[in-house]
Scaffold this motif. Structure first.
Motif, mmCIF file in Angstrom:
data_model
loop_
_atom_site.group_PDB
_atom_site.id
_atom_site.type_symbol
_atom_site.label_atom_id
_atom_site.label_comp_id
_atom_site.label_asym_id
_atom_site.label_seq_id
_atom_site.Cartn_x
_atom_site.Cartn_y
_atom_site.Cartn_z
ATOM 1 N N VAL A 101 6.994 -0.641 -1.298
ATOM 2 C CA VAL A 101 6.549 0.384 -2.246
ATOM 3 C C VAL A 101 7.107 0.047 -3.624
ATOM 4 N N ASN A 102 6.296 0.244 -4.688
ATOM 5 C CA ASN A 102 6.839 -0.082 -6.025
ATOM 6 C C ASN A 102 7.472 1.167 -6.655
ATOM 7 N N VAL A 103 7.916 1.014 -7.866
ATOM 8 C CA VAL A 103 8.683 2.079 -8.547
ATOM 9 C C VAL A 103 7.836 3.353 -8.702
ATOM 10 N N GLY A 128 5.976 4.509 -6.398
ATOM 11 C CA GLY A 128 5.734 5.061 -5.062
ATOM 12 C C GLY A 128 4.413 4.609 -4.498
ATOM 13 N N GLU A 129 3.832 3.583 -5.125
ATOM 14 C CA GLU A 129 2.558 3.047 -4.624
ATOM 15 C C GLU A 129 2.842 1.988 -3.564
ATOM 16 N N GLU A 130 2.130 2.075 -2.453
ATOM 17 C CA GLU A 130 2.274 1.010 -1.446
ATOM 18 C C GLU A 130 1.771 -0.288 -2.065
ATOM 19 N N GLY A 187 -6.153 -2.257 -10.003
ATOM 20 C CA GLY A 187 -7.259 -1.809 -9.150
ATOM 21 C C GLY A 187 -7.017 -2.154 -7.684
ATOM 22 N N SER A 188 -5.727 -2.254 -7.330
ATOM 23 C CA SER A 188 -5.371 -2.734 -5.974
ATOM 24 C C SER A 188 -6.096 -2.002 -4.853
ATOM 25 N N SER A 189 -6.401 -0.711 -5.098
ATOM 26 C CA SER A 189 -7.023 0.047 -3.995
ATOM 27 C C SER A 189 -8.406 -0.529 -3.684
ATOM 28 N N SER A 222 6.930 -5.941 -15.491
ATOM 29 C CA SER A 222 5.709 -5.906 -14.681
ATOM 30 C C SER A 222 5.617 -4.589 -13.921
ATOM 31 N N GLU A 223 4.408 -4.147 -13.631
ATOM 32 C CA GLU A 223 4.228 -2.927 -12.834
ATOM 33 C C GLU A 223 4.975 -3.037 -11.505
ATOM 34 N N GLU A 224 5.031 -4.238 -10.963
ATOM 35 C CA GLU A 224 5.541 -4.420 -9.596
ATOM 36 C C GLU A 224 7.037 -4.703 -9.536
ATOM 37 N N ASN A 225 7.718 -4.605 -10.698
ATOM 38 C CA ASN A 225 9.183 -4.821 -10.702
ATOM 39 C C ASN A 225 9.867 -3.649 -11.381
ATOM 40 N N LEU A 245 -1.825 6.206 -15.710
ATOM 41 C CA LEU A 245 -1.764 4.832 -16.213
ATOM 42 C C LEU A 245 -0.488 4.598 -17.015
ATOM 43 N N ARG A 246 0.013 3.354 -16.961
ATOM 44 C CA ARG A 246 1.301 3.033 -17.555
ATOM 45 C C ARG A 246 1.113 2.491 -18.965
ATOM 46 N N LEU A 247 1.895 3.013 -19.902
ATOM 47 C CA LEU A 247 1.740 2.704 -21.329
ATOM 48 C C LEU A 247 1.932 1.220 -21.609
HETATM 49 MN MN MN Z 1 -0.390 -0.175 -8.602
#
Ligand code: MN
Ligand code: AHG
Ligand code: MN
Ligand code: MN
Length: 331
Positions: A59-61, A63-65, A119-121, A92-95, A272-274
């Motif tokens: 899970v990332n920061v 809370g997204e799988e 758009g991972s989903s 990065s979004e994932e770190n 969405l992240r700034l």
């Molecule tokens: Mn995501």
């Protein structure tokens, strides 16, 4: 390559010549991001065959799988840039934290931010996804180990930004402030070929893009704006919502229209992240003659306070974004 075709490398070299102070750092950075995107494109285009779809059991920061391809794309973006000696850090979004350049490599003056896979989903259902990136310069005088503070810069300070869309073709769209340019990947030679020079978004469009499932959670001005669009006296709008920001954005850039991910009573600051979604796309849209706001101010004027800060995003053609702002101002 057909005679006269301009590949990304040639375009960057030509553009670099237009800026005498350009040192080529920049060209190398964009080329490296392009390289990472070719690797990601290859995996995206065979995701069903190799075991790279599905969840990464992490899970990332936010809370997204994390999807396996989220983590894979993140790794490829980092590996493509961390050894160049051009960056002092990445985000990065994932770190959760700032990504440091490994100590065995020299540091440079740039900061890179990215959403490695947007758009991972949609990965497992074969719908277009993307990568978003932005490049900043470290503030003069900042020394020592880079930290979050280095990234707390408004989008106005972006030196280049862009995205890659993994769709019916793979395209990289980027700007360094001298127009917005689109390059289409020719997989038979592994080259990005200039296909959309000097892209401009139409002043107005017929597309609005918003997740209407959230209708009852929006504020009044947003609901009124969407009603205005639906009942517009002079033009027929159509609704298009893919659920991949890059794909919705790219279609509107080409055809005109507006994408909205507003805040709502559940998610005050939206989703969405700034730093690595809103600001890089706002930089692109302003360079293409459009607008991007959070409903109160230009996205590019917002100074981030945290690395993963969320921000409402209303982005696209001037007419639609200005109309939205009129509703927000109660005009
Ligand atoms: Mn995501
Ligand atoms: P990411 O896959 O990088 O986490 O981004 C997903 C975002 C964006 O791509 C898209 O516009 C939005 O999620 C869709 O959100 P909803 O499903 O809530 O509409
Ligand atoms: Mn995203
Ligand atoms: Mn993402």
């Amino acid at each position: 390559m057909e005679k006269g075709a301009t590949n990304l490398n040639r375009f960057l070299i030509e553009e670099q010549r237009a800026f005498p102070e350009a040192t080529g750092d920049f060209t190398m950075l964009i080329e490296s991001i392009a390289f990472a995107s070719k690797i990601i494109s290859r995996e995206v285009n065979k995701a069903g065959i190799v075991n790279i779809i599905g969840k990464a059991q992490s899970v990332n920061v936010h809370g997204e799988e994390q999807q396996k391809l989220d983590v894979y794309a993140d790794r490829k973006m980092i590996e493509a840039m961390d050894h160049l000696g051009k960056l002092c850090a990445m985000a990065s979004e994932e770190n959760d934290e700032v990504i440091q350049v490994p100590k065995e490599y020299p540091k440079g003056k740039y900061l890179a931010v990215f959403d490695p896979l947007d758009g991972s989903s949609n990965i497992d259902v074969n719908i277009s996804i993307g990568t978003i990136f932005g490049i900043y310069k470290r503030q003069d005088g900042e020394t020592g180990t880079p930290c979050c503070k280095d990234f707390m810069q408004p989008g106005r300070k972006i030196v280049a930004a862009g995205y890659v869309i993994y769709g019916s073709s793979t395209m990289m769209v980027y700007s360094a402030g001298n127009g917005v340019h689109g390059f289409t990947l020719d997989p038979s030679i592994g080259e990005y070929i200039l296909s959309h020079p000097y892209m401009k978004i139409p002043e107005t469009g017929k597309i609005y893009s918003i997740n209407e499932a959230n209708y009852h959670k929006w504020d009044e001005p947003t609901r009124k704006f969407v009603e205005h669009i639906k009942n517009h006296s002079e033009r027929e709008y159509t609704a298009r919502y893919i659920g991949s920001l890059v794909a919705d954005f790219h279609r509107n850039l080409l055809k005109g229209g507006v994408f909205l991910y507003p805040g709502d009573e559940k998610n005050k600051r939206g989703k969405l992240r700034l730093l690595y979604e809103c600001a890089p796309l706002a930089y692109i849209i302003e360079n293409a003659g459009g607008m991007a706001t959070n409903g109160v101010q230009d996205i590019l004027d917002i100074v981030p306070e945290t690395l993963h800060q969320k921000e409402p995003l209303i982005i696209g053609s001037k007419y639609e974004v200005e109309t939205y702002l009129k509703y927000q101002r109660g005009e």
